[in-house]
Design a protein around this motif. Structure first.
Motif, PDB file in Angstrom:
ATOM      1  N   VAL A 104      -0.925   6.861   8.284  1.00 23.64           N
ATOM      2  CA  VAL A 104      -2.024   5.992   7.847  1.00 23.64           C
ATOM      3  C   VAL A 104      -1.503   5.167   6.684  1.00 23.64           C
ATOM      4  O   VAL A 104      -0.970   5.709   5.715  1.00 23.64           O
ATOM      5  CB  VAL A 104      -3.267   6.800   7.414  1.00 23.64           C
ATOM      6  N   LEU A 105      -1.640   3.848   6.804  1.00 28.70           N
ATOM      7  CA  LEU A 105      -1.308   2.946   5.716  1.00 28.70           C
ATOM      8  C   LEU A 105      -2.584   2.680   4.937  1.00 28.70           C
ATOM      9  O   LEU A 105      -3.560   2.179   5.492  1.00 28.70           O
ATOM     10  CB  LEU A 105      -0.736   1.624   6.244  1.00 28.70           C
ATOM     11  N   TYR A 106      -2.584   3.046   3.661  1.00 27.69           N
ATOM     12  CA  TYR A 106      -3.717   2.777   2.776  1.00 27.69           C
ATOM     13  C   TYR A 106      -3.385   1.511   1.993  1.00 27.69           C
ATOM     14  O   TYR A 106      -2.491   1.511   1.153  1.00 27.69           O
ATOM     15  CB  TYR A 106      -3.967   3.959   1.831  1.00 27.69           C
ATOM     16  N   HIS A 107      -4.097   0.424   2.311  1.00 29.57           N
ATOM     17  CA  HIS A 107      -3.852  -0.876   1.683  1.00 29.57           C
ATOM     18  C   HIS A 107      -4.236  -0.864   0.209  1.00 29.57           C
ATOM     19  O   HIS A 107      -5.121  -0.117  -0.213  1.00 29.57           O
ATOM     20  CB  HIS A 107      -4.692  -1.972   2.368  1.00 29.57           C
ATOM     21  N   GLU A 108      -3.578  -1.700  -0.549  1.00 30.93           N
ATOM     22  CA  GLU A 108      -3.900  -1.870  -1.966  1.00 30.93           C
ATOM     23  C   GLU A 108      -5.341  -2.335  -2.147  1.00 30.93           C
ATOM     24  O   GLU A 108      -5.978  -2.016  -3.136  1.00 30.93           O
ATOM     25  CB  GLU A 108      -2.952  -2.877  -2.614  1.00 30.93           C
ATOM     26  N   ASP A 109      -5.885  -3.073  -1.174  1.00 30.65           N
ATOM     27  CA  ASP A 109      -7.253  -3.594  -1.290  1.00 30.65           C
ATOM     28  C   ASP A 109      -8.318  -2.587  -0.858  1.00 30.65           C
ATOM     29  O   ASP A 109      -9.497  -2.905  -0.827  1.00 30.65           O
ATOM     30  CB  ASP A 109      -7.406  -4.893  -0.499  1.00 30.65           C
ATOM     31  N   GLY A 131       0.821  -1.206   0.000  1.00 33.26           N
ATOM     32  CA  GLY A 131       0.000   0.000   0.000  1.00 33.26           C
ATOM     33  C   GLY A 131       0.849   1.247   0.000  1.00 33.26           C
ATOM     34  O   GLY A 131       2.007   1.235  -0.410  1.00 33.26           O
ATOM     35  N   ARG A 132       0.253   2.335   0.515  1.00 29.62           N
ATOM     36  CA  ARG A 132       0.906   3.651   0.555  1.00 29.62           C
ATOM     37  C   ARG A 132       0.833   4.164   1.990  1.00 29.62           C
ATOM     38  O   ARG A 132      -0.236   4.195   2.596  1.00 29.62           O
ATOM     39  CB  ARG A 132       0.186   4.606  -0.389  1.00 29.62           C
ATOM     40  N   VAL A 144       4.815   1.106   0.103  1.00 30.29           N
ATOM     41  CA  VAL A 144       5.262   0.067   1.025  1.00 30.29           C
ATOM     42  C   VAL A 144       5.269  -1.267   0.299  1.00 30.29           C
ATOM     43  O   VAL A 144       4.264  -1.662  -0.305  1.00 30.29           O
ATOM     44  CB  VAL A 144       4.341  -0.013   2.259  1.00 30.29           C
ATOM     45  N   PHE A 145       6.417  -1.964   0.376  1.00 33.16           N
ATOM     46  CA  PHE A 145       6.574  -3.262  -0.273  1.00 33.16           C
ATOM     47  C   PHE A 145       6.926  -4.317   0.753  1.00 33.16           C
ATOM     48  O   PHE A 145       7.655  -4.053   1.708  1.00 33.16           O
ATOM     49  CB  PHE A 145       7.679  -3.196  -1.335  1.00 33.16           C
TER      50      PHE A 145
END
Length: 152
Positions: free
Chosen positions: A50-55, A27-28, A84-85
């Motif tokens: 805040v982590l914004y998930h790919e989903d 995510g970002r 983020v990877f």
């Protein structure tokens, strides 16, 4: 001003190349770092992220960023955006981004400013925050050195 700085950061992150093909994007991570004063040889500042998930989901984190090296000046609130990877093949679990990240960074401001950070770490050193993050800030400063990031 905050919206403009965030928009610039998001645009620049979109231009950054992915470092390795075997990594899976989680995510970002959008972080807001408190303003402060560089203490010539280092600084410590608290942050919220805040982590914004790919989903499409999201989760919140707190932490701090420490810099050791040349750090002179005063900055206002700073906005940093990382892609983020996950280096592993295991699926991402909530809270897994918590941990310690280390690397190098550089930033400069004269009114408006920019910076870049390269950090790796987290759970079993399996996460990488996009090799070159972008940040937008206000103030008058120059900082170059080692960086430690703790995410809770």
């Amino acid at each position: 001003m905050r919206i403009l700085l965030t928009a610039i950061a998001l645009f620049l992150v979109g231009l950054a190349p992915v470092a390795a093909h075997d990594r899976v994007q989680v995510g970002r991570l959008n972080c807001t770092v408190e303003g402060g004063v560089g203490l010539i040889i280092g600084s410590t500042k608290d942050m919220t992220c805040v982590l914004y998930h790919e989903d499409g989901g999201s989760e919140s984190y707190t932490g701090n960023i420490k810099k050791l090296g040349l750090d002179i000046g005063v900055t206002g609130e700073t906005h940093i955006v990382w892609l983020v990877f996950n280096a592993g093949r295991d699926p991402y679990a909530n809270g897994a981004l918590s941990g310690t990240y280390v690397g190098v960074s550089g930033e400069a401001s004269l009114g408006l400013g920019v910076g870049a950070n390269w950090l790796i770490g987290g759970d079993r050193d399996s996460f990488m925050l996009q090799p070159w993050s972008v940040q937008g800030q206000t103030g008058v400063n120059l900082a170059v050195g080692l960086t430690g990031l703790t995410i809770n």
